[in-house]
Write a protein that holds these residues in place. Structure first.
Motif, PDB file in Angstrom:
ATOM      1  N   GLU A  61       3.205  -9.627  -6.540  1.00  0.00           N
ATOM      2  CA  GLU A  61       3.256  -9.733  -7.789  1.00  0.00           C
ATOM      3  C   GLU A  61       2.941  -8.262  -8.361  1.00  0.00           C
ATOM      4  O   GLU A  61       2.320  -7.488  -7.665  1.00  0.00           O
ATOM      5  N   VAL A 111      -0.335  -3.465 -11.993  1.00  0.00           N
ATOM      6  CA  VAL A 111      -0.759  -4.109 -10.859  1.00  0.00           C
ATOM      7  C   VAL A 111       0.191  -4.316  -9.704  1.00  0.00           C
ATOM      8  O   VAL A 111       1.148  -4.905  -9.993  1.00  0.00           O
ATOM      9  N   THR A 171      -3.064  -0.167  -9.999  1.00  0.00           N
ATOM     10  CA  THR A 171      -4.057  -0.704  -9.315  1.00  0.00           C
ATOM     11  C   THR A 171      -3.345  -1.578  -8.008  1.00  0.00           C
ATOM     12  O   THR A 171      -2.262  -2.342  -8.224  1.00  0.00           O
ATOM     13  N   VAL A 172      -3.750  -1.522  -7.009  1.00  0.00           N
ATOM     14  CA  VAL A 172      -3.155  -2.128  -5.774  1.00  0.00           C
ATOM     15  C   VAL A 172      -4.231  -3.200  -5.461  1.00  0.00           C
ATOM     16  O   VAL A 172      -5.409  -2.904  -5.021  1.00  0.00           O
ATOM     17  N   GLU A 173      -3.823  -4.712  -5.187  1.00  0.00           N
ATOM     18  CA  GLU A 173      -4.686  -5.491  -4.822  1.00  0.00           C
ATOM     19  C   GLU A 173      -3.981  -6.200  -3.372  1.00  0.00           C
ATOM     20  O   GLU A 173      -2.947  -6.697  -3.610  1.00  0.00           O
ATOM     21  N   VAL A 174      -4.763  -6.089  -2.372  1.00  0.00           N
ATOM     22  CA  VAL A 174      -4.437  -6.572  -0.969  1.00  0.00           C
ATOM     23  C   VAL A 174      -5.487  -7.225  -0.679  1.00  0.00           C
ATOM     24  O   VAL A 174      -6.690  -7.050  -0.819  1.00  0.00           O
ATOM     25  N   ALA A 192       0.316  -6.562  -6.202  1.00  0.00           N
ATOM     26  CA  ALA A 192      -0.775  -7.348  -5.676  1.00  0.00           C
ATOM     27  C   ALA A 192       0.044  -8.088  -4.598  1.00  0.00           C
ATOM     28  O   ALA A 192       1.314  -8.241  -4.773  1.00  0.00           O
ATOM     29  N   ARG A 204      -0.515 -11.516  -1.757  1.00  0.00           N
ATOM     30  CA  ARG A 204      -1.488 -12.674  -1.229  1.00  0.00           C
ATOM     31  C   ARG A 204      -0.608 -13.568  -0.220  1.00  0.00           C
ATOM     32  O   ARG A 204       0.566 -13.605  -0.513  1.00  0.00           O
ATOM     33  N   GLN A 219       0.711  -1.135   0.112  1.00  0.00           N
ATOM     34  CA  GLN A 219      -0.024   0.096   0.003  1.00  0.00           C
ATOM     35  C   GLN A 219       0.761   1.321   0.015  1.00  0.00           C
ATOM     36  O   GLN A 219       0.552   2.249  -0.689  1.00  0.00           O
ATOM     37  N   ARG A 278       2.389  -6.761 -12.067  1.00  0.00           N
ATOM     38  CA  ARG A 278       1.881  -7.073 -13.486  1.00  0.00           C
ATOM     39  C   ARG A 278       1.683  -5.977 -14.291  1.00  0.00           C
ATOM     40  O   ARG A 278       1.307  -4.868 -13.639  1.00  0.00           O
ATOM     41  N   THR A 288       6.897 -12.303  -9.799  1.00  0.00           N
ATOM     42  CA  THR A 288       6.506 -12.906  -8.788  1.00  0.00           C
ATOM     43  C   THR A 288       7.657 -13.187  -7.764  1.00  0.00           C
ATOM     44  O   THR A 288       8.605 -13.682  -7.967  1.00  0.00           O
TER      45      THR A 288
END
Length: 453
Positions: free
Chosen positions: A375, A362, A323-326, A364, A366, A305, A377, A440
């Motif tokens: 990741e 992106v 885009t941030v994916e958490v 991300a 996980r 973040q 991307r 990755t």
């Protein structure tokens, strides 16, 4: 002579000659007792056979005949004793021999006669308490005769060992000599030198190892030259910009409101130059295992973040769509947050260079089975399958795409791979679902850390 025995030839000669000497000595130690035992056994058997003949001849009552028998036996180093009525004709026989003969028993034993170790063989004669006894001294001097013969074998063994050692050393030393000569040419700069695969299996393995080393060195130096060319180009570009603006400012070509813009350009190029030099220093320290790491518990969600907030401004105008994916919960691992942020910044810098405006970028994170997964991307041009195999080799992608699309110095991905590896993680390159490249990074969990999905 001392220098000769330091060589392979000298040591081979010494070993083979020593082996021959030891073999001769061991053979003599075994052969001498066997020879003595064999001779004495033969003497004992012959002596027993002669008693049969003596008994047959001594039944002749003629004194002259008995005297001839005695003389012939003495000529063969055999003493003869006659026993009549329980009495021996002369002294020297052990009493037990006389008792056994008078008792009608055959005698075959070894005992001292007249102070000399002798074989004793006796048989009873027809009549009461009568018999004949033959004695012969135990063979002596056999061991000395055998040892005299050993000297001949010893000299022959030494000569054979020296000859065999010289031939063996020549056969063994030839591949080593060829390898030494080839190594001299290699150290002198001839990277095309190779050794012919010939000789025993060890020589073939030596040739293969040397040839692989020479080929690897040739390849490594080629890549090093390409890398230096790339880095020198990257260094000259910001330097040329800084020099141009500095000359313009010095000549007062730029003045007034344009001064601030020129200063900003010079600052940006200086920062770019500083990043490039820093990457070189960090990479060299990583390869020397001299880079300090500050490993602590890190929440990858919070780290991603923060990185997203920092890169959002750079992507806002004319850049990719960030885009941030958490996940909802934290993903905690044990790592160095500053170094992981350095890896993220390098990957984002690469993406920003090639991803067109409006295309996705992106970040991300996980939770994986064995560690936290980050990741990066993008929707840029991506990589071919061949590119993925060499993506983290220093300067390889720069060499492939220089002049085709925007490229960096070729340090960023190599630096990222070294950093992640030092932190105990793994990094890989692949194809992103957004159509571009995907990197990755997997960082292992520490003891007691969360593995929330």
């Amino acid at each position: 002579m001392r220098d000769f025995f330091r060589t392979l030839t000298g040591r081979a000669v010494l070993v083979t000659a020593a082996t021959a000497v030891v073999a001769v000595i061991v053979t003599a130690m075994v052969a001498v007792p066997i020879a003595i035992r064999s001779v004495n056994t033969q003497i004992r058997t012959e002596l027993m056979d002669k008693t049969v003949l003596a008994v047959e001849l001594l039944t002749d009552e003629r004194p002259a005949a008995r005297k001839r028998i005695a003389d012939r036996l003495r000529a063969q180093d055999v003493e003869i004793y006659l026993i009549r009525n329980g009495r021996v004709d002369r002294e020297g026989l052990p009493p037990r021999v006389v008792r056994r003969i008078t008792a009608g028993q055959t005698v075959d034993l070894r005992a001292p006669v007249g102070g000399r170790a002798s074989f004793i063989a006796g048989r009873p004669l027809p009549g009461v308490s009568s018999g004949v006894v033959l004695t012969r001294g135990v063979a002596s001097g056999i061991g000395l005769r055998v040892l005299r013969g050993v000297w001949v074998a010893l000299v022959a063994g030494l000569l054979g060992g020296i000859l065999a050692g010289a031939l063996l050393a020549r056969f063994m030393a030839r591949p080593i000599g060829l390898a030494a000569a080839a190594a001299g040419r290699l150290s002198a700069g001839d990277r095309s030198v190779r050794i012919t695969r010939a000789g025993p299996a060890e020589a073939v393995r030596l040739a293969d190892a040397f040839n692989h080393l020479a080929a690897a060195l040739q390849t490594s130096e080629g890549r090093e030259r390409d890398f230096l060319l790339s880095v020198s180009h990257e260094l000259r570009t910001p330097l040329a910009t800084i020099r141009g603006y500095a000359e313009a400012l010095a000549d007062r070509v730029i003045a007034g409101d344009d001064t601030a813009a020129a200063g900003s350009t010079v600052l940006a190029e200086a920062q770019r130059l500083d990043r490039l030099i820093s990457d070189l220093l960090v990479l060299s320290r990583l390869e020397a295992a001299d880079l300090p790491l500050d490993v602590t518990d890190v929440d990858l969600v919070e780290l991603i973040q923060q990185a997203g907030q920092a890169w959002a401004a750079r992507c806002a105008e004319g850049g990719p769509s960030l885009t941030v994916e958490v996940p909802a919960g934290p993903v905690t691992v044990g790592t160095d947050p500053g170094r992981i942020r350095q890896v993220l910044d390098g990957l984002c810098e690469n993406a920003l260079r090639v991803v067109p405006a409006g295309a996705p970028l992106v970040l991300a994170v996980r939770a994986g089975e064995h560690g936290g997964i980050i990741e990066v991307r993008d929707g840029g041009p991506g990589f071919t399958d061949d590119d993925l195999a060499v993506a983290f080799e220093r300067g390889e992608l720069n060499r492939r795409y220089r002049g085709v699309r925007k490229v960096g110095s070729g340090l960023g991905l190599a630096l990222a791979a070294r950093l992640v590896t030092r932190l105990g993680g793994r990094i890989s390159a692949g194809h992103a679902p957004e159509g571009g490249a995907m990197f990755t990074v997997e960082l292992p969990y520490g003891p007691g850390q969360n593995r929330e999905p």
